[in-house]
Enzyme design. Structure first.
Site, PDB file in Angstrom:
ATOM      1  N   TYR A  71       1.164  -1.616   0.072  1.00  0.00           N
ATOM      2  CA  TYR A  71      -0.072   0.093   0.162  1.00  0.00           C
ATOM      3  C   TYR A  71       0.796   1.316   0.088  1.00  0.00           C
ATOM      4  CZ  TYR A  71      -4.114  -3.220   1.221  1.00  0.00           C
ATOM      5  OH  TYR A  71      -5.353  -3.834   0.458  1.00  0.00           O
ATOM      6  N   TYR A 184      -4.348 -10.164  -8.942  1.00  0.00           N
ATOM      7  CA  TYR A 184      -3.488 -10.371  -7.368  1.00  0.00           C
ATOM      8  C   TYR A 184      -3.056 -10.858  -6.972  1.00  0.00           C
ATOM      9  CZ  TYR A 184      -7.539  -7.697  -4.247  1.00  0.00           C
ATOM     10  OH  TYR A 184      -7.857  -6.764  -3.947  1.00  0.00           O
ATOM     11  N   VAL A 233     -24.957  14.680  -5.804  1.00  0.00           N
ATOM     12  CA  VAL A 233     -24.828  15.697  -7.416  1.00  0.00           C
ATOM     13  C   VAL A 233     -25.660  14.411  -8.132  1.00  0.00           C
ATOM     14  CG1 VAL A 233     -22.978  15.240  -8.910  1.00  0.00           C
ATOM     15  CG2 VAL A 233     -22.446  16.287  -6.758  1.00  0.00           C
ATOM     16  N   SER A 274     -19.999   2.764  -6.855  1.00  0.00           N
ATOM     17  CA  SER A 274     -19.534   3.142  -5.424  1.00  0.00           C
ATOM     18  C   SER A 274     -19.609   1.451  -4.751  1.00  0.00           C
ATOM     19  CB  SER A 274     -20.739   4.074  -3.833  1.00  0.00           C
ATOM     20  OG  SER A 274     -20.776   3.351  -3.170  1.00  0.00           O
ATOM     21  N   THR A 481      -8.762  -1.918  -2.418  1.00  0.00           N
ATOM     22  CA  THR A 481      -8.096  -2.061  -1.302  1.00  0.00           C
ATOM     23  C   THR A 481      -7.834  -0.318  -1.537  1.00  0.00           C
ATOM     24  OG1 THR A 481      -6.295  -1.403  -3.660  1.00  0.00           O
ATOM     25  CG2 THR A 481      -5.920  -3.881  -2.750  1.00  0.00           C
TER      26      THR A 481
END
Length: 525
Positions: A71, A184, A233, A274, A481
């Site tokens: 990360y 991955y 929005v 999302s 992630t």
């Protein structure tokens, strides 16, 4: 501060937008008062949620695992965000110090139908599995196309310890994208030999909302960033012609439809899509509901239709709820009875283990006990754990109902039977509050796709629009992630402002001979 006169509008209040705002301030000298974060909900954090109390129960929709070695941009960001508890220390240093004291080493990664811990050190591969895996890693993405994982591997692969562990660690389904599994396998190749202990997992002191989002929020507040909450929005207008220049933003605030005219210098950075949109909570006495598209998917649908071929193809991700949903549950326990039993069963104290997966469970269920307290406001005599099922449409092994139709009490009953805790079932249920959560789009980013389905962070021809989050394209990196969201935000900010600063590169473990040899050896365990 810089001498910028333009305004920057982030649509969505998740970690991508918060990171983007922080990069603007830290790396671009952009005035915080000219940064606006627009969020539909009354709370920031997006999928990095965590809330509740003793009376109503705690809820974490998703479990999030961090990794110190992969990360790269997340850690770079958090190294400059002060800790809430000790402002002289960064959030990164705080997390690393906690993780050093509370390292992960699972002793009960897999449990069979008899309630026995399985020796998961062996991957369980045969030569066919090994060959298929090796070929997947070296096959170019363009040749894989929309191929699904179960179209690449044979039936045996999905009965291996490796699949049980990999699938539940990262939430892969057999029908997900083979391209994403390939990414991955390369990105986390260094984790392959220790997938059975999950020693590479980095834990935060509390849940990610308390440990990451709150410090980020305070940092941005102190720099004057404007937060428009409970504001949705609904559409963007573009300048006529072939390019992409946003001229107007349509939104709903306090139930009133409004519009904001933008200058050509103003920037709009949108979280398109999302994972946790349209989530629904149940209770001990009621199952969660299954909902459809909400505002973020609808916004992406609208703007993509206006610029065909440039803003992606949301239908590849948001039109497959039956393949992208699963159900999680958060259990609030009064007292430590369940934790005491679970620590004895797993041989891990809370916070030292990882996912415990019931590999023969019809729901493909897993749970994890984090270090306590897991919430800042959690009383000492309250314990909280989290779990999920990858197959919510399957009928349970003990509760003969689909998981999605079960109440929190029924989910807890199924779990306790898998653990063979029946002799204390009534007492454990009586002292617990299990809140189930249905998430229709939680693995939408893993759906099979073709190039162009995920738009570029800064689309071709764009002068003032960028797309960030889990549904835009970064070559070689992996979605689902925290790093992916943060990296997209950094790319967006630097490109739109013309900032010539380096972005932390992706670690290329596939070119490290030691990692390759260790992974190859692990496949023969």
């Amino acid at each position: 501060m810089g001498t910028y006169s333009n305004q920057v509008y982030f649509v969505g209040g998740g970690i991508a937008s918060l990171a983007g705002a922080a990069f603007l301030i830290r790396d671009c000298g952009f005035p915080g008062r000219q940064i606006h974060i627009i969020e539909e909900l009354k709370v920031l954090g997006g999928s990095n949620d965590g809330a509740g109390d003793r009376l109503h129960g705690y809820v974490i929709r998703g479990g999030r695992m961090l990794n110190d070695e992969t990360y790269e941009n997340l850690w770079d960001l958090l190294s400059s965000i002060p800790s809430l508890d000790d402002p002289s220390q960064s959030v990164r240093d705080e997390i690393m110090a906690f993780d050093t004291v509370h390292p992960t080493h699972s002793r009960a990664r897999l449990v069979n139908k008899d309630g026995e811990v399985v020796d998961a050190a062996s991957m369980g591969f045969d030569m066919g599995d090994r060959m298929d895996m090796a070929k997947l890693i070296i096959t170019p993405e363009e040749q894989l196309g929309r191929l699904r994982i179960n179209e690449w591997f044979g039936a045996h692969f999905f009965q291996t310890n490796f699949w049980y562990m990999w699938a539940t660690t990262f939430a892969f389904q057999p029908w997900h994208s083979a391209v994403e599994l390939k990414r991955y396998m390369i990105r986390f190749m260094h984790e392959f030999p220790r997938i059975h202990t999950l020693e590479g997992v980095t834990r935060t002191p509390y849940n990610q909302y308390d440990s990451i989002i709150l410090p980020l929020h305070r940092y941005l507040q102190e720099h004057g960033v404007d937060f428009e909450m409970n504001c949705t929005v609904t559409d963007l207008d573009f300048q006529a012609g072939d390019g992409i220049t946003v001229t107007r933003m349509h939104y709903v605030k306090d139930g009133v439809e409004r519009a904001l005219d933008l200058t050509e210098e103003d920037l709009v950075i949108v979280t398109n899509g999302s994972m946790t949109e349209s989530s629904s909570l149940g209770s001990m006495t009621a199952p969660p509901q299954l909902y459809g598209k909400g505002s973020s998917w609808q916004l992406w649908d609208r703007i993509a239709a206006k610029k065909p071929g440039l803003l992606g193809n949301p239908a590849s991700f948001d039109d497959h709820i039956d393949e992208s949903k699963w159900e999680s549950f958060t259990v609030t326990c009064q007292g430590s009875r369940f934790f005491d039993r679970m620590e004895k069963f797993s041989r891990n104290i809370a916070g030292s283990g990882a996912l415990v997966t019931f590999k023969d469970s019809s729901w493909f269920m897993s749970i994890v006990l984090a270090h306590q307290p897991h919430f800042r406001n959690q009383p000492e005599d309250v314990k909280v754990f989290w779990g999920y099922g990858l197959y919510p449409d399957h009928v349970g092994d003990y509760v003969k109902k689909r998981m999605c139709d079960c109440t929190g009490e029924e989910i807890l009953t199924e779990l306790l039977h898998h653990l063979k805790f029946e002799n204390e079932l009534d007492e454990l249920i009586r002292s617990a509050n299990c809140i189930p959560c249905m998430m229709p789009y939680i693995t939408a980013q893993f759906m099979p796709r073709t190039p162009g389905d995920r738009p570029q962070v800064v689309p071709e021809g764009s002068t003032n629009l960028a797309l960030i989050g889990q549904f835009c394209e970064i070559p070689d990196d992996v979605v689902f992630t925290e790093e992916y969201s943060v990296r997209t935000a950094r790319i967006a900010v630097y490109q739109l402002l013309g900032v010539n600063k380096p972005i932390q590169p992706i670690n290329r473990y596939q070119y490290d001979i030691r990692t390759l040899l260790q992974s190859a050896a692990a496949s023969f365990r």
